[in-house]
Design a protein around this motif. Structure first.
Motif, PDB file in Angstrom:
ATOM      1  N   ILE A   4      11.343 -12.183 -17.135  1.00 14.72           N
ATOM      2  CA  ILE A   4      11.388 -12.754 -15.793  1.00 14.72           C
ATOM      3  C   ILE A   4      12.813 -12.578 -15.267  1.00 14.72           C
ATOM      4  O   ILE A   4      13.782 -12.913 -15.961  1.00 14.72           O
ATOM      5  CB  ILE A   4      11.030 -14.263 -15.814  1.00 14.72           C
ATOM      6  N   ALA A   5      12.943 -12.055 -14.064  1.00 13.83           N
ATOM      7  CA  ALA A   5      14.266 -11.809 -13.492  1.00 13.83           C
ATOM      8  C   ALA A   5      14.996 -13.115 -13.189  1.00 13.83           C
ATOM      9  O   ALA A   5      14.413 -14.053 -12.655  1.00 13.83           O
ATOM     10  CB  ALA A   5      14.139 -10.979 -12.225  1.00 13.83           C
ATOM     11  N   CYS A   6      16.276 -13.171 -13.560  1.00 16.09           N
ATOM     12  CA  CYS A   6      17.185 -14.245 -13.126  1.00 16.09           C
ATOM     13  C   CYS A   6      17.842 -13.716 -11.850  1.00 16.09           C
ATOM     14  O   CYS A   6      18.251 -12.564 -11.797  1.00 16.09           O
ATOM     15  CB  CYS A   6      18.269 -14.509 -14.163  1.00 16.09           C
ATOM     16  N   THR A   7      17.946 -14.558 -10.843  1.00 12.92           N
ATOM     17  CA  THR A   7      18.517 -14.110  -9.575  1.00 12.92           C
ATOM     18  C   THR A   7      19.775 -14.905  -9.238  1.00 12.92           C
ATOM     19  O   THR A   7      19.941 -16.049  -9.657  1.00 12.92           O
ATOM     20  CB  THR A   7      17.497 -14.256  -8.429  1.00 12.92           C
ATOM     21  N   ASP A   8      20.644 -14.263  -8.461  1.00 12.23           N
ATOM     22  CA  ASP A   8      21.859 -14.942  -8.026  1.00 12.23           C
ATOM     23  C   ASP A   8      21.572 -15.772  -6.773  1.00 12.23           C
ATOM     24  O   ASP A   8      20.421 -15.904  -6.357  1.00 12.23           O
ATOM     25  CB  ASP A   8      23.003 -13.945  -7.818  1.00 12.23           C
ATOM     26  N   SER A   9      22.615 -16.300  -6.169  1.00  7.14           N
ATOM     27  CA  SER A   9      22.448 -17.225  -5.043  1.00  7.14           C
ATOM     28  C   SER A   9      21.833 -16.574  -3.805  1.00  7.14           C
ATOM     29  O   SER A   9      21.321 -17.273  -2.936  1.00  7.14           O
ATOM     30  CB  SER A   9      23.785 -17.862  -4.684  1.00  7.14           C
ATOM     31  N   VAL A  10      21.869 -15.242  -3.707  1.00  5.64           N
ATOM     32  CA  VAL A  10      21.252 -14.566  -2.566  1.00  5.64           C
ATOM     33  C   VAL A  10      19.921 -13.911  -2.944  1.00  5.64           C
ATOM     34  O   VAL A  10      19.362 -13.139  -2.184  1.00  5.64           O
ATOM     35  CB  VAL A  10      22.206 -13.530  -1.923  1.00  5.64           C
ATOM     36  N   GLY A  11      19.419 -14.222  -4.154  1.00  6.00           N
ATOM     37  CA  GLY A  11      18.115 -13.722  -4.578  1.00  6.00           C
ATOM     38  C   GLY A  11      18.119 -12.360  -5.233  1.00  6.00           C
ATOM     39  O   GLY A  11      17.069 -11.767  -5.462  1.00  6.00           O
ATOM     40  N   MET A  12      19.298 -11.828  -5.570  1.00  3.25           N
ATOM     41  CA  MET A  12      19.400 -10.515  -6.198  1.00  3.25           C
ATOM     42  C   MET A  12      19.209 -10.651  -7.715  1.00  3.25           C
ATOM     43  O   MET A  12      19.907 -11.437  -8.361  1.00  3.25           O
ATOM     44  CB  MET A  12      20.781  -9.930  -5.897  1.00  3.25           C
ATOM     45  N   PRO A  13      18.260  -9.905  -8.317  1.00  3.71           N
ATOM     46  CA  PRO A  13      18.070 -10.003  -9.771  1.00  3.71           C
ATOM     47  C   PRO A  13      19.245  -9.378 -10.521  1.00  3.71           C
ATOM     48  O   PRO A  13      19.743  -8.331 -10.134  1.00  3.71           O
ATOM     49  CB  PRO A  13      16.778  -9.220 -10.005  1.00  3.71           C
ATOM     50  N   TYR A  14      19.693 -10.054 -11.577  1.00  8.02           N
ATOM     51  CA  TYR A  14      20.834  -9.542 -12.331  1.00  8.02           C
ATOM     52  C   TYR A  14      20.627  -9.598 -13.838  1.00  8.02           C
ATOM     53  O   TYR A  14      21.340  -8.930 -14.582  1.00  8.02           O
ATOM     54  CB  TYR A  14      22.112 -10.293 -11.955  1.00  8.02           C
ATOM     55  N   GLU A  15      19.676 -10.359 -14.342  1.00  3.33           N
ATOM     56  CA  GLU A  15      19.435 -10.473 -15.788  1.00  3.33           C
ATOM     57  C   GLU A  15      18.024 -10.981 -15.986  1.00  3.33           C
ATOM     58  O   GLU A  15      17.284 -11.126 -15.019  1.00  3.33           O
ATOM     59  CB  GLU A  15      20.434 -11.448 -16.425  1.00  3.33           C
TER      60      GLU A  15
END
Length: 169
Positions: A4-15
């Motif tokens: 499952i994608a982890c997303t940053d504060s703007v919704g961009m997947p990073y991990e």
């Protein structure tokens, strides 16, 4: 197991984080931001199988793993809440050395020592399951998991850190 994608504060997947399922039922969520680690493990198992690294002295490639310590742990992922409380599942991979008696002729035989990866998953209720894998099976499992994770991240290579840092090969 589903990345499952982890997303940053703007919704961009990073991990990624891993959702565990057993017979279609959610089982636990573990390994927040574990994709980079799994990608590095996949390449480490491949190197060890070719005879490189610590496990190169094992004659059978199926017994070669990146870590040569007896009964060592390759990874352990747990669920942690934002406040740091552990719960909700665990996924770990531990190497074990297994002696087996191989009978021979005239009541003679010999001990054969093998190494296997024990992957164990535990749900929050304490019920667990286990798989025993050769290094070839572990390599295939982790490679497939990394490929699926990179797919859910839009093709981003988990083995590289986008900021030239520790994850860069």
């Amino acid at each position: 197991m589903t990345p499952i994608a982890c997303t940053d504060s703007v919704g961009m997947p990073y991990e990624i984080t891993l959702d565990l399922h057993r017979d279609g039922t959610p089982y636990g969520r573990v390994g927040e931001r574990c994709g980079w680690f799994l990608a590095r493990l996949a390449s480490g198992v491949d190197r060890a199988r070719l005879g490189g690294g610590a496990g190169g002295h094992w004659p059978d490639p199926d017994d070669r793993f990146p870590d040569d310590e007896p009964d060592s742990e390759l990874f352990s992922f747990r669920y942690r809440t934002r406040s740091g409380v552990v719960g909700g599942g665990e996924l770990r991979c531990q190497l074990r050395t297994v002696p087996m008696w191989v009978p021979g002729q005239d009541h003679r035989g010999e001990w054969r020592v093998t190494r296997r990866a024990y992957i164990e998953a535990w749900g929050p209720g304490g019920v667990g399951m286990r798989a025993v894998l050769t290094s070839a099976e572990l390599a295939a499992f982790v490679r497939d998991l990394v490929a699926e994770a990179e797919g859910c991240l839009g093709g981003r290579d988990l083995a590289r850190n986008p900021v030239e840092g520790a994850g860069s090969p």
